[in-house]
Write an enzyme that holds these catalytic residues in place. Structure first.
Site, PDB file in Angstrom:
ATOM      1  N   TYR A 115     -73.639 -55.582 -14.032  1.00 50.08           N
ATOM      2  CA  TYR A 115     -74.681 -56.640 -14.679  1.00 50.08           C
ATOM      3  C   TYR A 115     -76.009 -56.813 -13.838  1.00 50.08           C
ATOM      4  CZ  TYR A 115     -70.734 -57.612 -17.744  1.00 50.08           C
ATOM      5  OH  TYR A 115     -69.541 -57.546 -18.539  1.00 50.08           O
ATOM      6  N   LYS A 160     -61.606 -51.356  -7.805  1.00 56.53           N
ATOM      7  CA  LYS A 160     -61.304 -49.970  -8.502  1.00 56.53           C
ATOM      8  C   LYS A 160     -61.861 -48.926  -7.335  1.00 56.53           C
ATOM      9  CE  LYS A 160     -59.601 -47.527 -11.844  1.00 56.53           C
ATOM     10  NZ  LYS A 160     -58.259 -47.745 -12.408  1.00 56.53           N
ATOM     11  N   ASP A 191     -57.037 -52.741 -13.381  1.00 52.77           N
ATOM     12  CA  ASP A 191     -56.373 -52.277 -14.634  1.00 52.77           C
ATOM     13  C   ASP A 191     -54.929 -53.043 -14.564  1.00 52.77           C
ATOM     14  OD1 ASP A 191     -56.183 -50.596 -12.788  1.00 52.77           O
ATOM     15  OD2 ASP A 191     -56.363 -48.540 -14.241  1.00 52.77           O
TER      16      ASP A 191
END
Ligand code: NAI
Ligand code: MG
Length: 325
Positions: A115, A160, A191
């Site tokens: 973002y 990740k 996840d």
């Protein structure tokens, strides 16, 4: 006297924020409350979703209570809340989630990552740059470590790093800061972490992660408390803080008078805690719990009460309790 800027925004924002303001005024009638208009409705009316003047007012505030804003999927329209977080440098987004047997604090880096706002469109592709800086990561890592130190001295780092270089970098810096602080850590791929938080919430305490992962993890974690109508958040900067429900403007229920005001009212508990008033924050939480226990709930929680009924019930609960001022 603290100036508190009130920005109800769009959709259900103006339906739930008045009850949050009333709750805050219950404790602090003497504070100065400054209403501002911003968001999509403001843009439709004035051509400006966040005027320079409003931005200045926000920058001068100590505390901001924010509802929600609608962001239309129009490439020319820039998200107001993302702009505010960046302009005011509100770098830490805190989203507590608690219930029987679990008490989790999700800390989301709030100014960079996916973002960062560095994006462009070309003829046949569009790009968004995922920026992770050392300075940005160190300050959120330090913030998370300081929170963990005051709690169970354990930090989970959602990442990740197996596929993203930017996350390997984020993870490495978080580990360095945790070592300096002397707290234990867990590294978890985001996840699998989302699922595990839902299945075993009691295993978690403080979780730190990058911007978009924190956004997704906290919305999913709202499931543990009954939905988006329940979760508040705090956006913390160096000198000021903005409090807003995790939910958006909910156009599907706006105008019906059935939005759950709990998330907005809980923002006041976070605000009071931030202002050093732990006891008052606890009183707000207790009042909310008492109202829900009485079965006064909006439809998202399976009840049939209106926003007004829940809001007024919380105020009535507060009026019947002693306050610490
Ligand atoms: P949303 O959070 O507004 O709504 C998702 C679902 O949850 C809807 O079915 C809604 O009815 C329900 N819901 C949300 N808050 C509720 C409440 N207090 N009581 C009862 N039900 C509630 O998210 P959505 O639909 O993805 O986005 C709608 C608009 O809000 C979009 O324009 C989006 O850009 C904006 N948005 C703004 C945010 C902000 O201001 N920080 C955050 C998230 C979305
Ligand atoms: Mg979200």
């Amino acid at each position: 006297m603290k100036p508190v800027v009130i920005a109800p925004g769009d959709g259900i924002g103006p339906e739930v924020i008045p009850y949050a303001v009333d709750v805050l005024k219950h404790f602090h009638p003497e504070w100065e409350y400054i209403p501002v208009h911003l968001g999509y409705e403001c843009w439709k009316r004035t051509g400006d979703a966040l005027s320079a003047r409003t931005l200045e007012t926000l920058k001068k505030a100590d505390l901001i209570l924010f509802g929600a804003i609608t962001t239309p999927p129009d490439p020319k329209y820039q998200s107001v809340i993302l702009r505010i977080r960046k302009e005011l440098d509100l770098y830490a987004n805190l989203r507590p989630v608690f219930g029987p047997g679990f008490d989790i604090l999700i800390i989301r880096e709030n100014t960079e990552g996916l973002y960062s706002g560095i994006e462009w469109q070309e003829k046949d592709r569009a790009c968004t740059l995922r920026l992770v800086t050392e300075a940005g990561t160190r300050r959120i890592a330090r913030f998370a470590c300081a929170c963990a130190k005051k709690r169970r001295r354990h930090l989970t780092i959602g990442n990740k790093a197996n596929v993203l270089k930017s996350d390997a970098y984020f993870l490495q810096i978080c580990i360095e800061e945790a070592e300096k602080t002397g707290i234990s850590i867990d590294k978890k791929y985001i996840d699998a972490l989302v699922l595990d938080v839902l299945q075993h919430p009691g295993r978690y305490d403080v979780i730190v992660t990058t911007n978009i992962f924190g956004d997704i993890l906290s919305d999913a974690a709202a499931y543990l408390e009954g939905g988006l109508g329940m979760l508040p958040s705090a956006n913390i900067g160096r000198h000021l803080a903005l409090f807003e429900p995790v939910h958006g403007s909910a156009p599907d229920i706006a105008g019906k008078g059935i939005a759950n005001p709990v998330a907005a009212i809980r923002c006041v508990a976070l605000l009071l805690k931030y202002a050093g008033e732990r006891e008052n924050a606890r009183i707000v939480e207790e009042a909310i719990q008492a109202v829900l226990k009485d079965g006064i709930k909006t439809p998202d929680l399976g009840g049939d009460a209106t926003t007004e009924r829940v809001g007024k019930a919380v105020l009535k609960e507060l009026a019947s309790r002693r306050q610490d001022s």
